[in-house]
Each structure stands twice: as structure tokens, then as C-alpha cells.
Design a protein around this motif. Sequence first.
Motif, PDB file in Angstrom:
ATOM      1  N   THR A  39      59.595 -28.181  -7.209  1.00 19.89           N
ATOM      2  CA  THR A  39      58.273 -28.669  -6.783  1.00 19.89           C
ATOM      3  C   THR A  39      57.385 -27.544  -6.252  1.00 19.89           C
ATOM      4  O   THR A  39      56.371 -27.808  -5.610  1.00 19.89           O
ATOM      5  N   LYS A  86      59.065 -29.920 -11.779  1.00 24.30           N
ATOM      6  CA  LYS A  86      58.748 -31.234 -11.211  1.00 24.30           C
ATOM      7  C   LYS A  86      57.396 -31.249 -10.504  1.00 24.30           C
ATOM      8  O   LYS A  86      57.063 -32.227  -9.824  1.00 24.30           O
ATOM      9  N   LYS A  88      53.675 -31.981 -10.083  1.00 24.85           N
ATOM     10  CA  LYS A  88      52.865 -33.029 -10.690  1.00 24.85           C
ATOM     11  C   LYS A  88      51.361 -32.835 -10.526  1.00 24.85           C
ATOM     12  O   LYS A  88      50.583 -33.371 -11.317  1.00 24.85           O
TER      13      LYS A  88
END
Length: 348
Positions: A39, A86, A88
Amino acid sequence: MTSTQITTRHAFRRTDNYTAGAPKLKLVEEPLPLPLAPTSALVKVHAVSLNYRDANIANGGNPWPVLPNGILGNDAAGEVVVVGNKVKTLFVGDRVAPITDTVNMSGREVGRSWLAADEDGVLADYVVFDEEKLCKLPTYLDWVAAAIIPCAGVTAWAALSGMSVGKTVLIQGTGGVSVFALKLARAAGLRVILTSSSDDKLQMMKEKFASPPLLTVNYRHPGWHEEVLSLTQEVGVDIVVENGGTGSLVKSIKCTRRGGIVSQVGYLGKQDACDLAELVPTIIDRRVILRGINAGSKYDMEDLCAALSATQMPLDDLIDTVFPFQQAEEAIECIWQGKQIGKLVLRL
């Protein structure tokens, strides 16, 4: 994660040598914190804006503990070059900056973690942050102007919270937060009274912000707060952007209208608890709300960036000097001596 050949970075770490005249920074080459977390994003830094807190930390004056030999800097603008698999909300090429307090998302969090203090800062050519700690920057600004938003800009924005058109604000000093607050206040239709210890600086600011005329007061005058009261027909200002700390706080409250707000954003003056002997009776008498401002939340930064994008407000006039990245030591010393009016920025 997108493949990349970038594995190291150049960064300025503190020497933690507080001897007068000794170097305060050391340029190092070090491995990046890889592999990149799913992330997180790798950001190429294009500009770093310096604040008084950087010079204060480098010279051993920070009132809170700091990471030993940490990287300075909490104001930066950069470009996403790699994202975790990951992520977004961000894409390669996005213009971003980390928030100053990486825990403060909404303003309701009970903890904190300050860049350049509790964790490494941004005075480097590459940095890595989790996507939730990064905020997208306005696209109309160049890198230098965008770099002053995360700390100075968001602090000024948060300090002025609650004000409306026609109110009067007292802004102390001509440093980064102060000039940003001045620009925002004028754009919001507030009447501004600016203080400084230098008549020359005040005159320069009056010429730069000539319409409507800027009201000014030299705070070297012992009765400067009475001058402020006089400018407000003895009522007092609606809000103070308070930069001095103990040496000016009581006087700031005395020239704030009853029920007004004092936003404590800094501690630039010599701090002495003896100066606060009148604090309790004064704050009760004036019914003033005293609030501490630690930059602001991620929500605050997003709101400021939205306002800037909507108005296309130029920020170039808030920049004093742009240094090359390699002259970070010189720039820190310049701030430590208080030579600038507005912001000092390092361009990479």
C-alpha cells in the motif's frame, strides 16, 4: 509493484552537533526502505520547503524528543514513480506530498507522529510513504510553490479556521506560516494586522500587499498590543495567528476581542514561564479560546488544496529564496538567523 532500478537515495541527516558553527547536516547515500509495501508509494522529490522548526531541530532547540540523526524536512512536493500492488488512490505521475503529522488523518486521532522528529523527514531525493499519508497537490502550481503547502500552508489554513468575511486577524511575523496566513486571510475577505520586529520588513510587506492597505505594528514597542486595540476601536481582533509563545501570548490575548480565538502555531520567541503570570486571569476575562495548531489533518490539507485549485491562487509571491538541494546547510542557517521574508525552498 512496478519494476524499478531505484534502490538508494541521497538525504540530509542531522549531525546532532549543536556547537555554534559546526555543520548541522550531513549528506548521505543510503538504501531505500525496499521492498515497497503493497500500500506504499515511492516518490521522487522535486522541492523541499524549509521551516523554522527545521532550523530549531538542527540546532537542538526542539521542545519534544526527536529521532537521533534523523532526516530533516516536512514540507515537500514530489511525483509518484512506483506504487505498491494494492495502492488504490494513487497512480504513477501523480503530484503528491506527505502530511506533516502522519497519524493525523481526520483530527480525531489520539496519537501523533511528526515528520523530521518522530520519524525521518523529506529532505531527500526519494521518499517512501503509505498511500494514506500522501495528499494530491494542485496541478496548476510548479514544484517550488507546491512544496510550501503541507506544513506552512496547512498550518495557516487550520489557524484561520472559523473566520468569515469582514473579521479581523492579527498575524505575527513574516515567516512562512505568517505570509501564507496573510495570503489566505486577504483572499477570504479578512482585515489583516501584521506584526514584525523590523520596520523594513513591514514596509516591504505593505508595498507587496498594498490593496487594500495593510495595517502593521512593530512588536518591539512594549505596548504593541495597545496599538492593535487602537486599530480595532478598542474592541480587539477576532483571531490571532500566534507565533511568539510565552513572550507574546498574554498580550495577544489582551488584544483579542472577548470570545475571540488565539491560534498558537509557534514559539519563535525566547520561552520563559514567568511571562505567563497573567495568563489565567487574562484568558478568563477575555473569554478567549486558545487552541494549539500542529499543522493540520489530512482532511485540512485536502480542503486547502481544493480551495487553491478552485481559485488558482498564485503562491510565488510567498517565496523568498530558492536554493539548490546541495545548499541545505546554508538555507537552514539563513532561517536560523531569521533573514527571510516568507519561504525558503530547496529545488532538486
